[in-house]
Write a protein that holds these residues in place. Structure first.
Motif, PDB file in Angstrom:
ATOM      1  N   ALA A 124       0.829  -1.202   0.000  1.00 10.85           N
ATOM      2  CA  ALA A 124       0.000   0.000   0.000  1.00 10.85           C
ATOM      3  C   ALA A 124       0.862   1.250   0.000  1.00 10.85           C
ATOM      4  O   ALA A 124       0.583   2.221  -0.723  1.00 10.85           O
ATOM      5  CB  ALA A 124      -0.932  -0.011   1.207  1.00 10.85           C
TER       6      ALA A 124
ATOM      7  N   ALA B  46     -12.792   4.455  -7.538  1.00 13.52           N
ATOM      8  CA  ALA B  46     -12.923   3.041  -7.146  1.00 13.52           C
ATOM      9  C   ALA B  46     -14.282   2.744  -6.530  1.00 13.52           C
ATOM     10  O   ALA B  46     -14.519   1.614  -6.072  1.00 13.52           O
ATOM     11  CB  ALA B  46     -11.819   2.667  -6.168  1.00 13.52           C
TER      12      ALA B  46
ATOM     13  N   HIS C 113     -16.676  -0.809  -6.005  1.00 16.62           N
ATOM     14  CA  HIS C 113     -15.898  -2.050  -5.919  1.00 16.62           C
ATOM     15  C   HIS C 113     -16.464  -2.973  -4.858  1.00 16.62           C
ATOM     16  O   HIS C 113     -16.545  -4.197  -5.051  1.00 16.62           O
ATOM     17  CB  HIS C 113     -14.435  -1.736  -5.608  1.00 16.62           C
ATOM     18  CG  HIS C 113     -13.622  -2.939  -5.235  1.00 16.62           C
ATOM     19  ND1 HIS C 113     -13.137  -3.821  -6.159  1.00 16.62           N
ATOM     20  CD2 HIS C 113     -13.227  -3.416  -4.023  1.00 16.62           C
ATOM     21  CE1 HIS C 113     -12.470  -4.788  -5.543  1.00 16.62           C
ATOM     22  NE2 HIS C 113     -12.511  -4.562  -4.245  1.00 16.62           N
TER      23      HIS C 113
ATOM     24  N   ALA D 271      -6.676   2.502  -0.565  1.00 16.26           N
ATOM     25  CA  ALA D 271      -7.613   1.486  -1.041  1.00 16.26           C
ATOM     26  C   ALA D 271      -8.007   1.729  -2.488  1.00 16.26           C
ATOM     27  O   ALA D 271      -8.060   0.794  -3.303  1.00 16.26           O
ATOM     28  CB  ALA D 271      -8.860   1.469  -0.147  1.00 16.26           C
ATOM     29  N   SER D 272      -8.242   2.998  -2.835  1.00 16.05           N
ATOM     30  CA  SER D 272      -8.649   3.320  -4.199  1.00 16.05           C
ATOM     31  C   SER D 272      -7.558   2.971  -5.204  1.00 16.05           C
ATOM     32  O   SER D 272      -7.824   2.401  -6.263  1.00 16.05           O
ATOM     33  CB  SER D 272      -9.004   4.805  -4.295  1.00 16.05           C
ATOM     34  OG  SER D 272      -9.356   5.153  -5.619  1.00 16.05           O
TER      35      SER D 272
ATOM     36  N   LEU E 237      -5.117   0.742  -4.860  1.00 12.96           N
ATOM     37  CA  LEU E 237      -4.959  -0.708  -4.932  1.00 12.96           C
ATOM     38  C   LEU E 237      -6.117  -1.363  -5.677  1.00 12.96           C
ATOM     39  O   LEU E 237      -5.910  -2.284  -6.474  1.00 12.96           O
ATOM     40  CB  LEU E 237      -4.831  -1.290  -3.524  1.00 12.96           C
ATOM     41  CG  LEU E 237      -3.579  -0.901  -2.738  1.00 12.96           C
ATOM     42  CD1 LEU E 237      -3.626  -1.469  -1.337  1.00 12.96           C
ATOM     43  CD2 LEU E 237      -2.310  -1.363  -3.459  1.00 12.96           C
ATOM     44  N   ILE E 238      -7.327  -0.900  -5.439  1.00  6.89           N
ATOM     45  CA  ILE E 238      -8.491  -1.468  -6.129  1.00  6.89           C
ATOM     46  C   ILE E 238      -8.352  -1.301  -7.636  1.00  6.89           C
ATOM     47  O   ILE E 238      -8.643  -2.226  -8.418  1.00  6.89           O
ATOM     48  CB  ILE E 238      -9.780  -0.792  -5.628  1.00  6.89           C
ATOM     49  CG1 ILE E 238     -10.106  -1.263  -4.203  1.00  6.89           C
ATOM     50  CG2 ILE E 238     -10.950  -1.082  -6.563  1.00  6.89           C
ATOM     51  CD1 ILE E 238     -11.192  -0.455  -3.529  1.00  6.89           C
TER      52      ILE E 238
ATOM     53  N   ALA F 110      -5.637  -5.875  -3.348  1.00  2.00           N
ATOM     54  CA  ALA F 110      -6.719  -4.905  -3.122  1.00  2.00           C
ATOM     55  C   ALA F 110      -7.774  -5.460  -2.170  1.00  2.00           C
ATOM     56  O   ALA F 110      -8.203  -4.773  -1.219  1.00  2.00           O
ATOM     57  CB  ALA F 110      -7.355  -4.528  -4.451  1.00  2.00           C
ATOM     58  N   ASP F 111      -8.199  -6.680  -2.408  1.00  6.45           N
ATOM     59  CA  ASP F 111      -9.235  -7.266  -1.563  1.00  6.45           C
ATOM     60  C   ASP F 111      -8.748  -7.429  -0.123  1.00  6.45           C
ATOM     61  O   ASP F 111      -9.505  -7.213   0.833  1.00  6.45           O
ATOM     62  CB  ASP F 111      -9.676  -8.616  -2.116  1.00  6.45           C
ATOM     63  CG  ASP F 111     -10.405  -8.485  -3.454  1.00  6.45           C
ATOM     64  OD1 ASP F 111     -10.813  -7.360  -3.805  1.00  6.45           O
ATOM     65  OD2 ASP F 111     -10.556  -9.510  -4.150  1.00  6.45           O
TER      66      ASP F 111
END
Length: 547
Positions: A349, A454, A457, A499-500, A502-503, A511-512
């Motif tokens: 991350a 994102a 998702h 998070a955005s 990685l997604i 990401a998950d």
């Protein structure tokens, strides 16, 4: 007579001879995604260099034999000399020759900042202390471009040079230059407007500066950007150690700081006594002049912290992949698998966020500039704060070995806090974000658009976005009360940003895992408390460990 009492077994071999770029899938993927793929072969060469045993030995020596200050020579002449072990100069020379400082300015093209970021990270991963003056030399370029034509024309080619010459002498006789910075004073710290160092104009067009600087990084540098008061207000000046013609400037080192970490880097207190300086930017606009340098060094704090996380998880995963306990290899035991996977998740991350922030400096549009304004500060706060505990947890994976200075993680543990302190500690950054939100609403809009890409998702991520919007609205509705929730706002922004990214860009397994482990209701407080849905083995595989 033999003194052998046992055979040494079950110890991990030295982690050397590993390409520190190609063995790091998150960095490789991020560099390619954000326009730096053209530098892959060059970065691979750098990864091989810093992975060599002799380079890592130099990193150790530079931190064992730390800088020494001599105010006078043996005959009583004032010299203000800082001496380094030759290993430090070898590392510094390699970093400069490979463009870890200013390659993004000298070779402007798509992904130039991204490629330079990856270069900087590779060197900082193994030896972070030298990265401080490398970073400042990089960051000074935008400010130098605001100087008078004759000042810029003299200094910029030296800063952009890929040669390294540590000797202090007449700058006109040198092909290269290293820059430092001296802003803070003991009575003000981060409140630089409280500075009392003053500058008066001289008849030759230069200025004379007198005062004290509580923190001056890399005092062995050729020149510095310095803030001082003028009748118009706080102004920015270029102050060289040696004046044209070879005379020493009125720049006197008082002492080197005895720091917790960052040992190979010299930090100091200095006195300026009628020191000659050249105005950079407009009088009274010193903060505005130097702010881009601050933004660039804040970005490098992110890069340095992410590089430190990579070193931490790489060393930890290497150890547990080569050591057995209770009948099985450590990495294959579920409790350790979860810890290494979580450390890798944090490092990924940080890496993706660092490279995304670097890419924003490559783009030449208002949207990217607005995004970079907030994203750099937000990521600086969050990634740098995550660094120390991440280093500790990795150190613990080595057990007693990790706590000794014979292994690099003890040094890394002491190193990580400096990135959180340098260029604005937590509250300074948090309040800066609030000010930027109030003054530059377009930056908030750009940030919200970025993380919003994102949306959809997962319900978990969407719920976090909803909470973020509520916090942003609360801060905007009552600016006077906003500092109370400043850290909550930044934390929410940082997690949404990571998070955005990685997604949208990272493999789904990463990401998950991040959404579940950092945003989900089942998230834990310590590393190794991953939700059951996370594929820990897949994350461990992304550490690049070899058995």
């Amino acid at each position: 007579m033999s003194t052998a009492t046992h055979e040494v077994t079950n110890q991990a071999p030295p982690r050397t001879g590993i390409n520190e770029f190609t063995s790091n899938p998150a960095l490789v993927e991020a560099v390619h995604r954000y326009g730096g793929g053209w530098a892959h072969d060059r970065l691979s060469d750098i990864g091989a260099l810093v992975g060599r045993a002799d380079f890592q030995r130099d990193a150790e020596l530079a931190n064992v034999f730390t800088p020494e200050f001599s105010s006078h020579d043996r005959w009583g002449h004032r010299v203000d000399e800082v001496r380094f072990h030759p290993a430090y100069h070898r590392i510094f020379g390699d970093a400069i020759s490979h463009g870890a400082h200013t390659s993004c300015w000298s070779g402007s093209r798509e992904g130039a900042h991204v490629a330079r970021a990856a270069t900087f990270m590779a060197f900082a991963q193994i030896e972070p202390g030298h990265a401080c003056p490398v970073s400042m030399t990089h960051a000074v370029v935008p400010s130098l471009r605001l100087a008078s034509p004759e000042v810029a024309e003299f200094w910029l080619p030296k800063v952009l040079s890929t040669s390294y010459d540590p000797e202090l002498r007449d700058p006109a006789t040198k092909d290269s230059a290293v820059f430092g910075m001296a802003m803070t004073e003991k009575q003000g710290g981060s409140d630089v407007r409280a500075n009392t160092t003053h500058a008066v104009p001289a008849s030759d067009g230069t200025w004379r500066l007198t005062g004290h600087k509580w923190f001056c990084s890399a005092p062995q540098s050729d020149a510095f950007l310095v803030l001082a008061q003028t009748p118009e207000g706080l102004s920015c000046f270029l102050v060289p150690r040696v004046l044209p013609g070879g005379e020493r400037n009125g720049f006197f080192i008082q002492r080197l700081k005895n720091k917790l970490g960052n040992k190979s880097n010299a930090s100091s207190e200095i006195e300026l006594v009628d020191a000659s300086g050249w105005l950079v930017g407009e009088p009274g606009r010193g903060v505005r002049t130097i702010i881009e340098m601050v933004n660039q060094t804040r970005l490098d704090c992110i890069l340095g912290s992410a590089a430190g996380m990579r070193q931490s998880v790489a060393e930890a995963s290497w150890h547990v992949a080569h050591r057995q306990a209770f009948g099985a290899t450590l990495v294959d035991q579920p409790a350790m698998t979860a810890v290494i996977a979580d450390l890798q998740l944090e490092a990924e991350a940080a890496t993706w966020t660092a490279i995304r922030a670097s890419a924003a400096f490559d783009a030449d549009d208002d949207e990217s500039a607005a995004f970079a304004r907030l994203a750099t500060a937000v990521a600086k706060y969050w990634v740098c704060k995550r660094g120390p505990h991440h280093a500790y947890e990795a150190l613990e994976c080595l057990g007693g070995n990790g706590y000794t200075e014979d292994f690099p993680l003890a040094r890394r543990y002491r190193e990580q806090p400096v990135m959180a302190v340098w260029e604005g500690s937590g509250n300074v950054i948090a309040l800066d974000v609030l000010r930027a939100m109030a003054r530059e609403p377009q930056a908030v809009d750009a940030f919200v658009r970025e993380v919003g890409h994102a949306a959809g998702h997962s319900t978990t991520f969407d719920a976090h976005l909803k909470q973020l919007h509520a916090l942003l609205g609360e801060a905007a509705a009552d600016p006077q009360a906003a500092p109370r929730i400043a850290r909550r706002v930044i934390e929410s922004m940082a997690l949404a940003l990571q998070a955005s990214i990685l997604i949208r860009e990272a493999p789904a397994v990463v990401a998950d895992a991040f959404v579940a482990a950092r945003l989900g209701e089942d998230r834990g407080m310590e590393y190794g408390t991953l939700p059951a849905t996370v594929d820990a083995a897949a994350l461990v595989a992304r550490t690049g460990i070899e058995r």
